[in-house]
Write a protein that holds these residues in place. Structure first.
Motif, PDB file in Angstrom:
ATOM      1  N   ALA A 210       1.502  -9.148   7.765  1.00 15.30           N
ATOM      2  CA  ALA A 210       2.302  -8.322   6.853  1.00 15.30           C
ATOM      3  C   ALA A 210       2.821  -9.220   5.737  1.00 15.30           C
ATOM      4  CB  ALA A 210       3.480  -7.682   7.584  1.00 15.30           C
ATOM      5  N   TRP A 211       3.032  -8.636   4.562  1.00 13.51           N
ATOM      6  CA  TRP A 211       3.664  -9.388   3.483  1.00 13.51           C
ATOM      7  C   TRP A 211       5.041  -9.815   3.956  1.00 13.51           C
ATOM      8  CZ3 TRP A 211       1.339 -10.973  -0.819  1.00 13.51           C
ATOM      9  CH2 TRP A 211       0.200 -10.318  -1.250  1.00 13.51           C
ATOM     10  N   GLU A 212       5.438 -11.018   3.602  1.00 12.98           N
ATOM     11  CA  GLU A 212       6.728 -11.550   4.047  1.00 12.98           C
ATOM     12  C   GLU A 212       7.670 -11.695   2.859  1.00 12.98           C
ATOM     13  OE1 GLU A 212       8.484 -15.724   5.859  1.00 12.98           O
ATOM     14  OE2 GLU A 212       6.345 -15.341   5.929  1.00 12.98           O
ATOM     15  N   TRP A 213       8.829 -11.022   2.924  1.00 15.00           N
ATOM     16  CA  TRP A 213       9.847 -11.178   1.890  1.00 15.00           C
ATOM     17  C   TRP A 213      10.336 -12.619   1.887  1.00 15.00           C
ATOM     18  CZ3 TRP A 213      10.781  -8.098  -1.958  1.00 15.00           C
ATOM     19  CH2 TRP A 213      10.696  -6.724  -1.829  1.00 15.00           C
TER      20      TRP A 213
ATOM     21  N   GLY B 140       5.688  -9.783  -6.285  1.00 13.95           N
ATOM     22  CA  GLY B 140       7.088  -9.397  -6.200  1.00 13.95           C
ATOM     23  C   GLY B 140       7.311  -7.907  -6.283  1.00 13.95           C
ATOM     24  N   GLY B 141       8.505  -7.524  -5.928  1.00  9.83           N
ATOM     25  CA  GLY B 141       8.902  -6.134  -5.980  1.00  9.83           C
ATOM     26  C   GLY B 141      10.410  -6.028  -6.043  1.00  9.83           C
ATOM     27  N   SER B 142      10.879  -4.823  -6.317  1.00  7.64           N
ATOM     28  CA  SER B 142      12.326  -4.616  -6.377  1.00  7.64           C
ATOM     29  C   SER B 142      12.931  -4.780  -4.987  1.00  7.64           C
ATOM     30  CB  SER B 142      12.641  -3.223  -6.917  1.00  7.64           C
ATOM     31  OG  SER B 142      12.311  -2.240  -5.957  1.00  7.64           O
ATOM     32  N   LYS B 143      14.226  -5.012  -4.928  1.00  7.14           N
ATOM     33  CA  LYS B 143      14.909  -5.213  -3.647  1.00  7.14           C
ATOM     34  C   LYS B 143      14.883  -3.965  -2.773  1.00  7.14           C
ATOM     35  CE  LYS B 143      18.397  -7.357  -5.967  1.00  7.14           C
ATOM     36  NZ  LYS B 143      19.761  -7.840  -6.154  1.00  7.14           N
ATOM     37  N   THR B 144      14.639  -2.815  -3.370  1.00  7.55           N
ATOM     38  CA  THR B 144      14.631  -1.571  -2.607  1.00  7.55           C
ATOM     39  C   THR B 144      13.224  -1.100  -2.245  1.00  7.55           C
ATOM     40  OG1 THR B 144      14.675  -0.302  -4.658  1.00  7.55           O
ATOM     41  CG2 THR B 144      16.798  -0.812  -3.623  1.00  7.55           C
TER      42      THR B 144
ATOM     43  N   LEU C 215       5.058  -4.623   4.765  1.00  9.37           N
ATOM     44  CA  LEU C 215       5.989  -5.587   4.184  1.00  9.37           C
ATOM     45  C   LEU C 215       7.180  -5.754   5.113  1.00  9.37           C
ATOM     46  CD1 LEU C 215       6.959  -7.272   1.724  1.00  9.37           C
ATOM     47  CD2 LEU C 215       7.924  -5.164   0.820  1.00  9.37           C
ATOM     48  N   GLY C 216       7.564  -6.997   5.374  1.00  4.61           N
ATOM     49  CA  GLY C 216       8.686  -7.239   6.264  1.00  4.61           C
ATOM     50  C   GLY C 216       9.260  -8.618   6.062  1.00  4.61           C
ATOM     51  N   PHE C 217       9.967  -9.120   7.059  1.00  6.08           N
ATOM     52  CA  PHE C 217      10.528 -10.456   7.004  1.00  6.08           C
ATOM     53  C   PHE C 217      10.402 -11.074   8.378  1.00  6.08           C
ATOM     54  CE2 PHE C 217      13.937  -7.579   8.013  1.00  6.08           C
ATOM     55  CZ  PHE C 217      14.633  -8.208   9.024  1.00  6.08           C
ATOM     56  N   ARG C 218      10.438 -12.394   8.421  1.00  4.99           N
ATOM     57  CA  ARG C 218      10.289 -13.127   9.665  1.00  4.99           C
ATOM     58  C   ARG C 218      11.658 -13.611  10.121  1.00  4.99           C
ATOM     59  NH1 ARG C 218       5.862 -17.136   8.983  1.00  4.99           N
ATOM     60  NH2 ARG C 218       4.726 -15.190   9.006  1.00  4.99           N
TER      61      ARG C 218
ATOM     62  N   GLY D  69       1.940 -14.020   1.545  1.00  4.61           N
ATOM     63  CA  GLY D  69       1.187 -14.034   2.789  1.00  4.61           C
ATOM     64  C   GLY D  69       0.135 -12.959   2.948  1.00  4.61           C
ATOM     65  N   GLY D  70       0.178 -11.902   2.193  1.00  4.76           N
ATOM     66  CA  GLY D  70      -0.806 -10.840   2.350  1.00  4.76           C
ATOM     67  C   GLY D  70      -0.577 -10.026   3.606  1.00  4.76           C
ATOM     68  N   ALA D  71      -1.278  -8.921   3.698  1.00  2.00           N
ATOM     69  CA  ALA D  71      -1.141  -8.022   4.845  1.00  2.00           C
ATOM     70  C   ALA D  71      -2.517  -7.685   5.392  1.00  2.00           C
ATOM     71  CB  ALA D  71      -0.400  -6.753   4.442  1.00  2.00           C
ATOM     72  N   PHE D  72      -2.535  -6.909   6.440  1.00  2.10           N
ATOM     73  CA  PHE D  72      -3.786  -6.540   7.091  1.00  2.10           C
ATOM     74  C   PHE D  72      -4.749  -5.802   6.164  1.00  2.10           C
ATOM     75  CE2 PHE D  72      -0.653  -3.276   7.775  1.00  2.10           C
ATOM     76  CZ  PHE D  72      -1.327  -2.097   7.498  1.00  2.10           C
ATOM     77  N   ASP D  73      -4.231  -5.167   5.129  1.00  2.00           N
ATOM     78  CA  ASP D  73      -5.084  -4.416   4.216  1.00  2.00           C
ATOM     79  C   ASP D  73      -5.222  -5.096   2.846  1.00  2.00           C
ATOM     80  OD1 ASP D  73      -2.491  -4.029   3.413  1.00  2.00           O
ATOM     81  OD2 ASP D  73      -2.640  -1.858   3.231  1.00  2.00           O
ATOM     82  N   SER D  74      -4.891  -6.392   2.755  1.00  2.00           N
ATOM     83  CA  SER D  74      -4.942  -7.129   1.497  1.00  2.00           C
ATOM     84  C   SER D  74      -6.327  -7.730   1.259  1.00  2.00           C
ATOM     85  CB  SER D  74      -3.919  -8.263   1.502  1.00  2.00           C
ATOM     86  OG  SER D  74      -2.624  -7.751   1.613  1.00  2.00           O
ATOM     87  N   SER D  75      -6.577  -8.076   0.003  1.00  2.00           N
ATOM     88  CA  SER D  75      -7.828  -8.761  -0.334  1.00  2.00           C
ATOM     89  C   SER D  75      -7.767 -10.210   0.140  1.00  2.00           C
ATOM     90  CB  SER D  75      -8.059  -8.717  -1.841  1.00  2.00           C
ATOM     91  OG  SER D  75      -7.072  -9.481  -2.503  1.00  2.00           O
ATOM     92  N   MET D  76      -8.906 -10.851   0.255  1.00  2.00           N
ATOM     93  CA  MET D  76      -8.981 -12.238   0.723  1.00  2.00           C
ATOM     94  C   MET D  76      -8.221 -13.196  -0.187  1.00  2.00           C
ATOM     95  SD  MET D  76     -10.559 -12.484   3.595  1.00  2.00           S
ATOM     96  CE  MET D  76     -11.065 -14.184   3.684  1.00  2.00           C
TER      97      MET D  76
END
Length: 89
Positions: A8-11, A44-48, A54-57, A27-34
């Motif tokens: 998953a993408w990591e914030w 990047g994206g907005s805080k909301t 997308l998540g965090f570790r 980090g990319g996600a399961f459905d991201s390009s190589m």
């Protein structure tokens, strides 16, 4: 935790771009390009912003396990046996 890219993408706490309020994720996600599957790739994206990929570790400080030396372990076992024998008498 190794080889976590592509899950998953990591914030991150970094600002994405100059003069913006966007937060970086990596980090990319399961459905991201190589090309996006790696810690060096950022977007990047907005805080909301919300997404299912997308998540965090959650991480804490590394605390190594304490393993006693064999001699110490032997003394502990013998001491326990001796204590049990004294208790039986």
């Amino acid at each position: 935790a190794h080889d976590m890219n592509g899950n998953a993408w990591e914030w991150t706490d970094a600002i994405y771009g100059t003069g913006t309020s966007k937060r970086a994720y990596r980090g990319g996600a399961f459905d991201s390009s190589m090309t996006s599957l790696g810690n060096a790739f950022r977007t990047g994206g907005s805080k909301t912003y919300e997404s299912s990929d997308l998540g965090f570790r959650v991480a804490g400080p590394f605390v190594p396990a304490v393993i006693p030396e064999p001699a110490t372990l032997t003394l502990l076992v013998l001491g326990g046996v001796a204590a049990l024998r004294r208790k039986r008498k």
